[in-house]
Design a protein around this motif. Structure first.
Motif, PDB file in Angstrom:
ATOM      1  N   TRP A 173     -69.455 -13.959  14.899  1.00 12.90           N
ATOM      2  CA  TRP A 173     -69.243 -13.079  13.737  1.00 12.90           C
ATOM      3  C   TRP A 173     -67.891 -12.369  13.837  1.00 12.90           C
ATOM      4  CZ3 TRP A 173     -70.187 -11.640   9.004  1.00 12.90           C
ATOM      5  CH2 TRP A 173     -69.997 -10.318   8.587  1.00 12.90           C
ATOM      6  N   LEU A 176     -64.677 -13.948  12.623  1.00 11.61           N
ATOM      7  CA  LEU A 176     -64.473 -14.068  11.178  1.00 11.61           C
ATOM      8  C   LEU A 176     -63.652 -12.936  10.582  1.00 11.61           C
ATOM      9  CD1 LEU A 176     -68.000 -15.130   9.871  1.00 11.61           C
ATOM     10  CD2 LEU A 176     -65.981 -16.558  10.159  1.00 11.61           C
ATOM     11  N   TRP A 179     -60.647 -14.080   8.520  1.00 11.57           N
ATOM     12  CA  TRP A 179     -61.061 -14.807   7.308  1.00 11.57           C
ATOM     13  C   TRP A 179     -61.604 -13.845   6.256  1.00 11.57           C
ATOM     14  CZ3 TRP A 179     -60.873 -19.988   5.919  1.00 11.57           C
ATOM     15  CH2 TRP A 179     -60.435 -20.879   6.900  1.00 11.57           C
ATOM     16  N   ARG A 180     -62.442 -12.933   6.664  1.00 12.79           N
ATOM     17  CA  ARG A 180     -63.026 -11.978   5.715  1.00 12.79           C
ATOM     18  C   ARG A 180     -61.947 -11.095   5.100  1.00 12.79           C
ATOM     19  NH1 ARG A 180     -66.650  -8.747   9.291  1.00 12.79           N
ATOM     20  NH2 ARG A 180     -67.086  -7.587   7.374  1.00 12.79           N
ATOM     21  N   VAL A 200     -67.943 -23.454   1.616  1.00 13.47           N
ATOM     22  CA  VAL A 200     -67.332 -23.247   2.924  1.00 13.47           C
ATOM     23  C   VAL A 200     -67.501 -24.527   3.724  1.00 13.47           C
ATOM     24  CG1 VAL A 200     -67.319 -21.897   5.047  1.00 13.47           C
ATOM     25  CG2 VAL A 200     -67.815 -20.780   2.868  1.00 13.47           C
ATOM     26  N   SER A 208     -69.651 -19.881  13.197  1.00 12.29           N
ATOM     27  CA  SER A 208     -68.790 -19.033  12.385  1.00 12.29           C
ATOM     28  C   SER A 208     -68.733 -19.531  10.938  1.00 12.29           C
ATOM     29  CB  SER A 208     -67.377 -18.971  12.977  1.00 12.29           C
ATOM     30  OG  SER A 208     -67.379 -18.279  14.202  1.00 12.29           O
ATOM     31  N   THR A 209     -68.770 -20.862  10.749  1.00 15.11           N
ATOM     32  CA  THR A 209     -68.782 -21.411   9.396  1.00 15.11           C
ATOM     33  C   THR A 209     -70.057 -20.997   8.672  1.00 15.11           C
ATOM     34  OG1 THR A 209     -67.494 -23.305  10.174  1.00 15.11           O
ATOM     35  CG2 THR A 209     -68.566 -23.526   8.049  1.00 15.11           C
ATOM     36  N   LEU A 212     -69.750 -17.277   7.780  1.00 12.99           N
ATOM     37  CA  LEU A 212     -68.849 -17.010   6.657  1.00 12.99           C
ATOM     38  C   LEU A 212     -69.534 -17.349   5.344  1.00 12.99           C
ATOM     39  CD1 LEU A 212     -66.085 -16.164   5.604  1.00 12.99           C
ATOM     40  CD2 LEU A 212     -65.313 -18.536   5.916  1.00 12.99           C
ATOM     41  N   TRP A 215     -72.090 -14.665   4.689  1.00 17.19           N
ATOM     42  CA  TRP A 215     -71.450 -13.404   4.284  1.00 17.19           C
ATOM     43  C   TRP A 215     -71.059 -13.443   2.815  1.00 17.19           C
ATOM     44  CZ3 TRP A 215     -66.021 -12.643   3.207  1.00 17.19           C
ATOM     45  CH2 TRP A 215     -65.681 -11.304   2.952  1.00 17.19           C
ATOM     46  N   ALA A 238     -62.359 -22.549   2.718  1.00 14.04           N
ATOM     47  CA  ALA A 238     -63.269 -21.723   1.921  1.00 14.04           C
ATOM     48  C   ALA A 238     -62.751 -21.722   0.492  1.00 14.04           C
ATOM     49  CB  ALA A 238     -63.345 -20.303   2.469  1.00 14.04           C
ATOM     50  N   THR A 296     -75.709 -10.354   6.733  1.00 13.85           N
ATOM     51  CA  THR A 296     -75.208 -11.725   6.787  1.00 13.85           C
ATOM     52  C   THR A 296     -76.226 -12.648   7.445  1.00 13.85           C
ATOM     53  OG1 THR A 296     -72.902 -10.988   6.854  1.00 13.85           O
ATOM     54  CG2 THR A 296     -73.366 -13.194   7.675  1.00 13.85           C
ATOM     55  N   SER A 320     -63.412 -20.599  15.328  1.00 10.26           N
ATOM     56  CA  SER A 320     -63.730 -20.119  14.002  1.00 10.26           C
ATOM     57  C   SER A 320     -62.615 -20.384  13.049  1.00 10.26           C
ATOM     58  CB  SER A 320     -64.060 -18.648  14.062  1.00 10.26           C
ATOM     59  OG  SER A 320     -62.952 -17.894  14.447  1.00 10.26           O
TER      60      SER A 320
END
Length: 320
Positions: A173, A176, A179-180, A200, A208-209, A212, A215, A238, A296, A320
């Protein structure tokens, strides 16, 4: 400085720590927490200690490493104390437990905990099915696991869903965060339209995929497809669907991504896999429950599994 204490007791370890403090001030008292690392007695011990030493430069702490040795051996506790340059901004106590003591890590840790300081437990790999119910996890305010380091990352992630308790988190997590941040910043730019769906894409065994995708499903309240990519671990892309055009991040090489969105020039963004020390440092900044991580995990059931994606140029070389 490294001091070995073979065939010892926790009482003798504590006595030696006091001697070090009184003789030369080698062990400072300005520690903000106790970090307990639970691992086997293999090469990962040194990797975990190095990551903890790096994290301790921001979070001075006492690091207690519980390394389980051969269970068929006679009961024995071998300890090692590291201070100064061998311990970063922390003090490191390595406990190697053999025989019946290998299952008594919590009993060995309790006498060495810093008084009136939070306790954080970290399993670099092979975490228990329910960290909060583990004897060492039960002592801890915060419990850190890493699904990506387990033998079956996706099964491990599902166990995190089933056993979640306040204070749990996972480095899959934490990886990420970049990315977030990029996706959230992209949605702050015009046109300010609602996202209707998302896709995604990443390796089949990338937790991690999955996180994401979950999330996005939880954060945006939209259907999300999780597509498997045939090459390389980690997240590859994504895509957020909007009426005026999609917001896309594609990272084919596992290092640098390209952000594409309507009305904006394409931008290259750094999305290199984060090192364990960076993820650990981030997690040690908070001791309260992570409500977003909890939501999540609950959103994992909402992910729609899609068909494997066609390959994109290059391959994702990192996690990730």
């Amino acid at each position: 400085m490294i001091i070995d204490l073979p065939s010892t007791t926790t009482s003798q370890v504590n006595k030696k720590l006091v001697e070090l403090r009184e003789s030369g001030g080698a062990v400072a008292l300005g520690r903000v927490l106790t970090l307990v690392i639970v691992t086997g007695d293999g090469t990962e011990v040194e990797k975990a200690i190095q990551a903890a030493n790096d994290a301790s430069r921001e979070h001075p702490c006492r690091v207690i490493v519980v390394a389980s040795g051969a269970r068929q051996a006679a009961p024995r506790l071998d300890a090692q104390i590291r201070v100064g340059g061998d311990a970063g901004a922390s003090e490191v106590i390595v406990l190697r437990l053999y025989g019946p003591l290998a299952d008594e890590g919590a009993g060995s840790v309790v006498p060495l905990l810093l008084p009136d300081a939070p306790v954080v437990a970290w399993w670099p790999s092979d975490a228990p099915e329910s960290p909060a119910k583990d004897p060492i996890g039960a002592l801890s305010h915060r419990r850190i696991t890493d699904a990506a380091a387990d033998g079956d990352p996706i099964v491990s992630l599902q166990k995190r869903v089933e056993s979640y308790a306040d204070g749990d988190t996972d480095l899959a997590w934490t990886r990420l965060t970049s990315w977030r941040a990029v996706l959230a910043a992209a949605l702050d730019l015009p046109p300010h339209e609602a996202v209707t769906a998302a896709t995604v894409t990443g390796a089949a065994d990338s937790p991690s995929t999955d996180l994401l995708a979950a999330w996005l499903a939880s954060y945006l309240g939209i259907p999300v497809r999780r597509v498997e990519h045939p090459r390389g671990p980690g997240i590859v892309s994504a895509v957020l669907e909007r009426p005026s055009g999609n917001v896309e991040i594609v990272r084919p090489d596992g290092k640098v991504g390209t952000l594409t969105q309507p009305g904006q020039p394409d931008r290259r963004v750094s999305l290199h896999r984060r090192e364990v020390r960076d993820c650990l440092t981030e997690e040690l900044r908070r001791l309260d429950p992570d409500e977003i991580y909890e939501a999540t995990l609950q959103g994992l059931d909402e992910i729609v599994r899609g068909e494997p994606a066609a390959e994109v140029a290059g391959s994702a070389e990192a996690g990730s």
